[in-house]
Design a protein around this motif. Structure first.
Motif, PDB file in Angstrom:
ATOM      1  N   GLY A  15     -13.915 -32.002  28.778  1.00 13.57           N
ATOM      2  CA  GLY A  15     -15.038 -31.970  27.858  1.00 13.57           C
ATOM      3  C   GLY A  15     -15.551 -30.574  27.573  1.00 13.57           C
ATOM      4  N   GLY A  16     -15.082 -29.613  28.327  1.00  9.95           N
ATOM      5  CA  GLY A  16     -15.520 -28.237  28.152  1.00  9.95           C
ATOM      6  C   GLY A  16     -14.767 -27.506  27.061  1.00  9.95           C
ATOM      7  N   SER A  17     -15.049 -26.204  26.965  1.00 11.37           N
ATOM      8  CA  SER A  17     -14.457 -25.376  25.912  1.00 11.37           C
ATOM      9  C   SER A  17     -13.883 -24.095  26.492  1.00 11.37           C
ATOM     10  N   LEU A  18     -12.874 -23.590  25.826  1.00  8.92           N
ATOM     11  CA  LEU A  18     -12.293 -22.281  26.133  1.00  8.92           C
ATOM     12  C   LEU A  18     -11.883 -21.633  24.828  1.00  8.92           C
ATOM     13  N   ARG A  19     -11.849 -20.324  24.842  1.00  7.47           N
ATOM     14  CA  ARG A  19     -11.390 -19.570  23.669  1.00  7.47           C
ATOM     15  C   ARG A  19     -10.268 -18.640  24.105  1.00  7.47           C
ATOM     16  N   LEU A  20      -9.116 -18.801  23.474  1.00 11.42           N
ATOM     17  CA  LEU A  20      -7.982 -17.927  23.723  1.00 11.42           C
ATOM     18  C   LEU A  20      -7.905 -16.876  22.625  1.00 11.42           C
ATOM     19  N   SER A  21      -7.539 -15.665  23.026  1.00 13.76           N
ATOM     20  CA  SER A  21      -7.356 -14.585  22.065  1.00 13.76           C
ATOM     21  C   SER A  21      -6.009 -13.931  22.285  1.00 13.76           C
ATOM     22  N   SER A  62      -2.487 -34.062  18.475  1.00 13.90           N
ATOM     23  CA  SER A  62      -3.435 -34.378  19.546  1.00 13.90           C
ATOM     24  C   SER A  62      -4.600 -33.392  19.632  1.00 13.90           C
ATOM     25  N   VAL A  63      -4.506 -32.248  18.949  1.00  7.23           N
ATOM     26  CA  VAL A  63      -5.588 -31.257  19.037  1.00  7.23           C
ATOM     27  C   VAL A  63      -6.412 -31.195  17.754  1.00  7.23           C
ATOM     28  N   LYS A  64      -5.986 -31.920  16.734  1.00  6.81           N
ATOM     29  CA  LYS A  64      -6.729 -31.895  15.471  1.00  6.81           C
ATOM     30  C   LYS A  64      -8.166 -32.367  15.686  1.00  6.81           C
ATOM     31  N   GLY A  65      -9.105 -31.610  15.129  1.00 10.28           N
ATOM     32  CA  GLY A  65     -10.509 -31.932  15.298  1.00 10.28           C
ATOM     33  C   GLY A  65     -11.121 -31.370  16.556  1.00 10.28           C
ATOM     34  N   ARG A  66     -10.301 -30.874  17.473  1.00 10.75           N
ATOM     35  CA  ARG A  66     -10.821 -30.295  18.722  1.00 10.75           C
ATOM     36  C   ARG A  66     -10.563 -28.790  18.814  1.00 10.75           C
ATOM     37  N   VAL A  78      -5.380 -13.178  16.739  1.00  9.80           N
ATOM     38  CA  VAL A  78      -5.523 -14.608  16.498  1.00  9.80           C
ATOM     39  C   VAL A  78      -6.341 -15.185  17.649  1.00  9.80           C
ATOM     40  N   ALA A  79      -7.146 -16.162  17.326  1.00  5.94           N
ATOM     41  CA  ALA A  79      -7.954 -16.818  18.346  1.00  5.94           C
ATOM     42  C   ALA A  79      -7.777 -18.332  18.245  1.00  5.94           C
ATOM     43  N   LEU A  80      -7.913 -18.982  19.365  1.00  6.04           N
ATOM     44  CA  LEU A  80      -7.860 -20.446  19.400  1.00  6.04           C
ATOM     45  C   LEU A  80      -9.101 -20.932  20.124  1.00  6.04           C
ATOM     46  N   GLN A  81     -10.010 -21.544  19.392  1.00  6.72           N
ATOM     47  CA  GLN A  81     -11.198 -22.137  19.985  1.00  6.72           C
ATOM     48  C   GLN A  81     -10.875 -23.571  20.361  1.00  6.72           C
ATOM     49  N   MET A  82     -10.955 -23.871  21.648  1.00  3.90           N
ATOM     50  CA  MET A  82     -10.604 -25.189  22.146  1.00  3.90           C
ATOM     51  C   MET A  82     -11.854 -25.887  22.661  1.00  3.90           C
ATOM     52  N   SER A  83     -12.136 -27.044  22.122  1.00  2.28           N
ATOM     53  CA  SER A  83     -13.303 -27.817  22.522  1.00  2.28           C
ATOM     54  C   SER A  83     -12.862 -29.215  22.942  1.00  2.28           C
TER      55      SER A  83
END
Length: 120
Positions: A15-21, A62-66, A78-83
């Protein structure tokens, strides 16, 4: 030669979030497409999200919308915001880039990978 340096992985609860860069540097004229793949233990590497030079995006179902991918062309990042992370998102995440050199050749490059672990 081109280097891709990733950052931002780690351990997070479901349920948490991470941001990859990811930052690309080296012999770059432009980057055609850049994005993220992941590989979980015992599984094949799969595309997570990718963004082209005209800002067209493609996401694994499976990651669409998240997850949200974004890029900064001026900085070659490039960044990937994961929620709403799920345990099944646990994997090593690899930055990928298709780079066009000043000589107008293109090459595919990979980062070293960053671990994302989602606990239940």
């Amino acid at each position: 030669q081109v280097q891709l340096v990733e950052s931002g992985g780690g351990l997070v609860q479901a349920g948490g979030s991470l941001r990859l860069s990811c930052a690309a540097s080296g012999n770059i004229f432009s980057i055609n497409s850049i994005g993220w793949y992941r590989q979980a233990p015992g599984k094949q590497r799969e595309l997570v999200a990718i963004i082209t030079s005209n800002v067209s995006t493609n996401y694994e179902d499976s990651v669409k919308g998240r997850f949200t991918i974004s890029r900064d062309n001026a900085k070659n990042t490039v960044a990937l915001q994961m929620s709403s992370l799920k345990p099944e998102d646990t994997a090593v995440y690899y930055c990928y880039a298709r780079v066009i050199t000043p000589g107008v050749d293109w090459y595919d490059y990979w980062g070293q990978g960053t671990q994302v672990t989602v606990s239940s």
